[in-house]
Design a protein around this motif. Structure first.
Motif, PDB file in Angstrom:
ATOM      1  N   GLY A 367     -21.636  20.384 -20.887  1.00 23.76           N
ATOM      2  CA  GLY A 367     -20.111  20.604 -21.333  1.00 23.76           C
ATOM      3  C   GLY A 367     -19.230  21.626 -20.547  1.00 23.76           C
ATOM      4  O   GLY A 367     -18.099  21.526 -20.558  1.00 23.76           O
ATOM      5  N   PHE A 368     -19.945  22.478 -19.806  1.00 18.29           N
ATOM      6  CA  PHE A 368     -19.199  23.530 -19.139  1.00 18.29           C
ATOM      7  C   PHE A 368     -19.012  23.241 -17.680  1.00 18.29           C
ATOM      8  O   PHE A 368     -18.358  24.001 -16.831  1.00 18.29           O
ATOM      9  N   GLN A 369     -19.536  21.929 -17.319  1.00 18.63           N
ATOM     10  CA  GLN A 369     -19.303  21.572 -16.069  1.00 18.63           C
ATOM     11  C   GLN A 369     -17.763  21.332 -15.819  1.00 18.63           C
ATOM     12  O   GLN A 369     -17.241  20.802 -16.612  1.00 18.63           O
ATOM     13  N   CYS A 370     -17.277  21.378 -14.628  1.00 20.27           N
ATOM     14  CA  CYS A 370     -15.963  20.824 -14.474  1.00 20.27           C
ATOM     15  C   CYS A 370     -15.899  19.743 -13.531  1.00 20.27           C
ATOM     16  O   CYS A 370     -15.245  18.731 -13.613  1.00 20.27           O
ATOM     17  N   SER A 371     -16.561  19.890 -12.240  1.00 20.56           N
ATOM     18  CA  SER A 371     -16.374  18.884 -11.023  1.00 20.56           C
ATOM     19  C   SER A 371     -17.604  18.087 -10.823  1.00 20.56           C
ATOM     20  O   SER A 371     -18.592  18.345 -11.350  1.00 20.56           O
ATOM     21  N   ASN A 372     -17.291  17.089 -10.175  1.00 18.42           N
ATOM     22  CA  ASN A 372     -18.415  16.108  -9.674  1.00 18.42           C
ATOM     23  C   ASN A 372     -19.008  16.996  -8.757  1.00 18.42           C
ATOM     24  O   ASN A 372     -18.570  17.260  -7.773  1.00 18.42           O
ATOM     25  N   PRO A 373     -20.433  17.344  -9.039  1.00 15.62           N
ATOM     26  CA  PRO A 373     -21.086  18.173  -8.232  1.00 15.62           C
ATOM     27  C   PRO A 373     -21.669  17.564  -6.885  1.00 15.62           C
ATOM     28  O   PRO A 373     -21.864  16.492  -6.699  1.00 15.62           O
ATOM     29  N   SER A 374     -21.691  18.437  -6.034  1.00 12.84           N
ATOM     30  CA  SER A 374     -22.227  17.915  -4.424  1.00 12.84           C
ATOM     31  C   SER A 374     -23.529  17.281  -4.403  1.00 12.84           C
ATOM     32  O   SER A 374     -24.423  18.129  -4.950  1.00 12.84           O
ATOM     33  N   ALA A 375     -23.813  16.023  -4.105  1.00 13.23           N
ATOM     34  CA  ALA A 375     -25.090  15.356  -4.073  1.00 13.23           C
ATOM     35  C   ALA A 375     -25.980  15.959  -3.097  1.00 13.23           C
ATOM     36  O   ALA A 375     -27.084  16.113  -3.303  1.00 13.23           O
ATOM     37  N   ILE A 376     -25.171  16.517  -2.178  1.00 14.24           N
ATOM     38  CA  ILE A 376     -26.092  17.066  -1.000  1.00 14.24           C
ATOM     39  C   ILE A 376     -26.790  18.229  -1.520  1.00 14.24           C
ATOM     40  O   ILE A 376     -27.948  18.494  -1.262  1.00 14.24           O
ATOM     41  N   ASP A 377     -25.855  19.159  -2.188  1.00 16.82           N
ATOM     42  CA  ASP A 377     -26.504  20.396  -2.588  1.00 16.82           C
ATOM     43  C   ASP A 377     -27.575  20.276  -3.773  1.00 16.82           C
ATOM     44  O   ASP A 377     -28.716  20.729  -3.790  1.00 16.82           O
ATOM     45  N   LEU A 378     -27.101  19.076  -4.647  1.00 14.73           N
ATOM     46  CA  LEU A 378     -28.378  18.876  -5.544  1.00 14.73           C
ATOM     47  C   LEU A 378     -29.828  18.311  -5.170  1.00 14.73           C
ATOM     48  O   LEU A 378     -30.511  18.750  -5.745  1.00 14.73           O
ATOM     49  N   ALA A 379     -29.556  17.630  -3.950  1.00 14.08           N
ATOM     50  CA  ALA A 379     -30.597  17.092  -3.149  1.00 14.08           C
ATOM     51  C   ALA A 379     -31.599  18.243  -2.685  1.00 14.08           C
ATOM     52  O   ALA A 379     -32.547  18.246  -2.825  1.00 14.08           O
ATOM     53  N   ALA A 380     -30.922  19.269  -2.216  1.00 19.04           N
ATOM     54  CA  ALA A 380     -31.499  20.372  -1.734  1.00 19.04           C
ATOM     55  C   ALA A 380     -32.321  20.997  -2.790  1.00 19.04           C
ATOM     56  O   ALA A 380     -33.393  21.517  -2.697  1.00 19.04           O
ATOM     57  N   LEU A 381     -31.474  21.172  -3.918  1.00 16.46           N
ATOM     58  CA  LEU A 381     -32.140  21.930  -4.975  1.00 16.46           C
ATOM     59  C   LEU A 381     -33.166  21.193  -5.572  1.00 16.46           C
ATOM     60  O   LEU A 381     -34.419  21.746  -5.911  1.00 16.46           O
TER      61      LEU A 381
END
Ligand code: PLP
Length: 498
Positions: A367-381
């Motif tokens: 619930g503390f998230q603000c934006s649509n996160p980068s899918a590229i960044d999430l894929a790397a993580l």
């Protein structure tokens, strides 16, 4: 003393007993052969001597055979050497002791990024909600939550207490926006003497943001010879207890490598009505943590140091379950929750796309998230976390304890073999294995830093230097070996004693 005995001793806080032949390469190789995590090195791409000299892309990946015809005539050139014919020496993995600054690349990252690129290219916007078969990734909408799940064991929390978003400093700001609530009486933030500059700026600017004066509201705990004892921290808390709103410390101090007693300090400060946050940049993926059980209020970490997700990769934040509740006001029916700086991605999935401007946060840290996160960044993580899921923090920590103790032992040997009046260096990281992580900070005699740095570069050793006189030596257990430690010490010894 075998590997497991060494682990047992170190876990009990005792100094290890290395045998008489401990300073030989054979002994280092024996430890490597007993290392139950040695296979993890295969999961990473380590730079080679040749690749570290690269000044232009040539389509080659270190450690994999050169592809044919990268420059059109069947050979590719690296500073005059032909890649395909690189000497054995040139193509062997370098010694990489800089994972405390930037972890090396997990092979999985390329695979996960390729899956992401194929998904996006193939189904476009459909990637938000469609799970592709055969993909290591879930649909974009679920990726941040999936990474949170995969991070839970690393920091010792419930999956719902983690949100993957933004970068570390931004998350510190967002957490302080919710947790630093200065009043006239309680307005101070306690920090340490030499926080990472970004943390210092974040804290200082938050204080100003509230119209307060950093010289009155910022309390910095001073060390004694780089070391800050728990007693000193508790005494500082006592001294400022009535006026302090927030205690914000690093789990591991980036310069000295000191690991703080997170549970004890947290409880002590909370008992005096202080909110407690931790910056775990150097602790996450390095030491065992139990953020939930320790009742930490909030914590933040980056994922490019010990977590290997790549420079500037998407970060993590922990918000304790008790702060992430969403309840309903019995009279108005409106949701009741901890105030925060909000955006649409903090909204519960059930209503996120209603576009009706009634914010109903996701329960928990999400619930503390603000934006649509980068899918590229999430894929790397995701790729980087997949390696953590092949082992446990307990196993990684066990190996790190021995690896770091072995490095310490060899460092002491170098000092002992030196006859000059002033020793060539001293270790400023705590000698107690339980008060440090993987890193040893070596304070060199004045004037030695450039010489040491040159010798390291010459031998393709990647290691961090901090001016004026410190090198930070971090043999990361996921991809470093005992032989690496031994070889590193030969180079260091030659540089400081010559
Ligand atoms: C590495 C590090 C940072 C870096 O912050 P970013 O926002 O990721 O650039 C901040 N604080 C600490 C303690 C660090 O170790």
């Amino acid at each position: 003393m075998g590997f497991t005995d060494l682990v047992d001793r170190l876990r009990a806080g005792a100094s290890p007993k290395f045998p008489a032949n401990a300073s030989t390469l054979e002994y280092a190789q024996t430890l490597d052969s007993e290392d139950s995590l040695k296979h993890l090195r295969e999961q990473f791409i380590l730079p080679t001597k040749a690749s570290l000299r690269k000044v232009a892309l040539d389509g080659t990946i270190p450690g994999t055979p050169a592809k044919q015809a990268s420059n059109g005539n069947g050979t590719s050139h690296l500073n005059g050497t032909t890649n395909g014919a690189a000497s054995e020496d040139d193509s062997t993995p370098s010694i990489y002791f800089c994972g405390n600054s930037l972890g090396v690349q997990p092979k999985a990252v390329r695979k996960y990024l390729e899956a992401q690129l194929e998904t996006w290219a193939s189904i476009g916007v459909g990637g938000h909600f469609s799970n592709m078969e055969n993909s290591p990734l879930v649909c974009w909408q679920d990726m941040a939550e999936d990474c949170a799940k995969k991070s839970a064991d690393i920091v010792g929390s419930l999956p719902s207490e983690i949100v993957i978003m933004n970068t570390l400093t931004i998350n510190l700001h967002l957490m302080m926006a919710s947790f630093y609530k200065p009043s006239e009486k309680r307005h101070k933030i306690i920090l340490e003497w030499k926080p990472f500059p970004s943390d210092h700026y974040a804290i200082e600017s938050q204080i100003r943001w509230h119209g307060l004066d950093p010289s009155k509201s910022m309390i910095q705990i001073q060390p004694d010879d780089y070391y800050i004892s728990t007693d000193k921290i508790l005494a500082t808390i006592d001294e400022h207890a009535e006026e302090t709103a927030l205690l914000l410390l690093p789990g591991i101090q980036y310069y000295s490598g000191q690991l703080f007693d997170i549970p004890r300090i947290t409880k002590y400060a909370q008992d005096k009505g202080i909110i407690v946050g931790w910056d775990l940049a150097h602790a996450a993926g390095n030491v065992e943590l139990s953020l939930h059980d320790w009742n930490v209020d909030f914590a933040c970490w980056c994922t490019y140091k010990y977590m290997n997700a790549g420079a500037g990769s998407i970060a993590g934040a922990f918000v304790h379950e008790r702060h992430g509740k969403v309840e309903s006001d019995p009279e108005t029916g409106r949701p009741v929750y901890r105030n925060r700086l909000s955006g649409w991605y903090g909204g519960d999935k059930s209503v996120r796309f209603n576009m009706d401007n009634n914010f109903l946060p996701t329960v928990g840290a999400g619930g503390f998230q603000c934006s649509n996160p980068s899918a590229i960044d999430l894929a790397a993580l995701s790729g980087a976390l997949s390696v953590f899921n092949m082992t446990s923090m307990n196993s990684l920590r066990s190996k790190a304890l021995v690896l770091t103790a072995y490095a310490e032992y060899l460092l002491d040997e170098i000092v002992a073999s030196d006859s000059s009046a002033e020793p060539p260096f001293r270790v400023i990281t705590p000698r107690d294995p339980l008060q440090r992580g993987t890193q040893l900070s070596v304070l060199l005699r004045a004037g030695l830093l450039e010489k040491v740095a040159d010798a390291l570069v010459e031998n393709a050793i990647v290691c961090d230097k901090r001016k004026p006189d410190v090198i930070r030596v971090a043999p990361v257990p996921m991809y470093c070996t005992f032989s690496d430690v031994w070889k590193f010490m030969q180079v260091l010894k030659k540089a400081v004693l010559a």
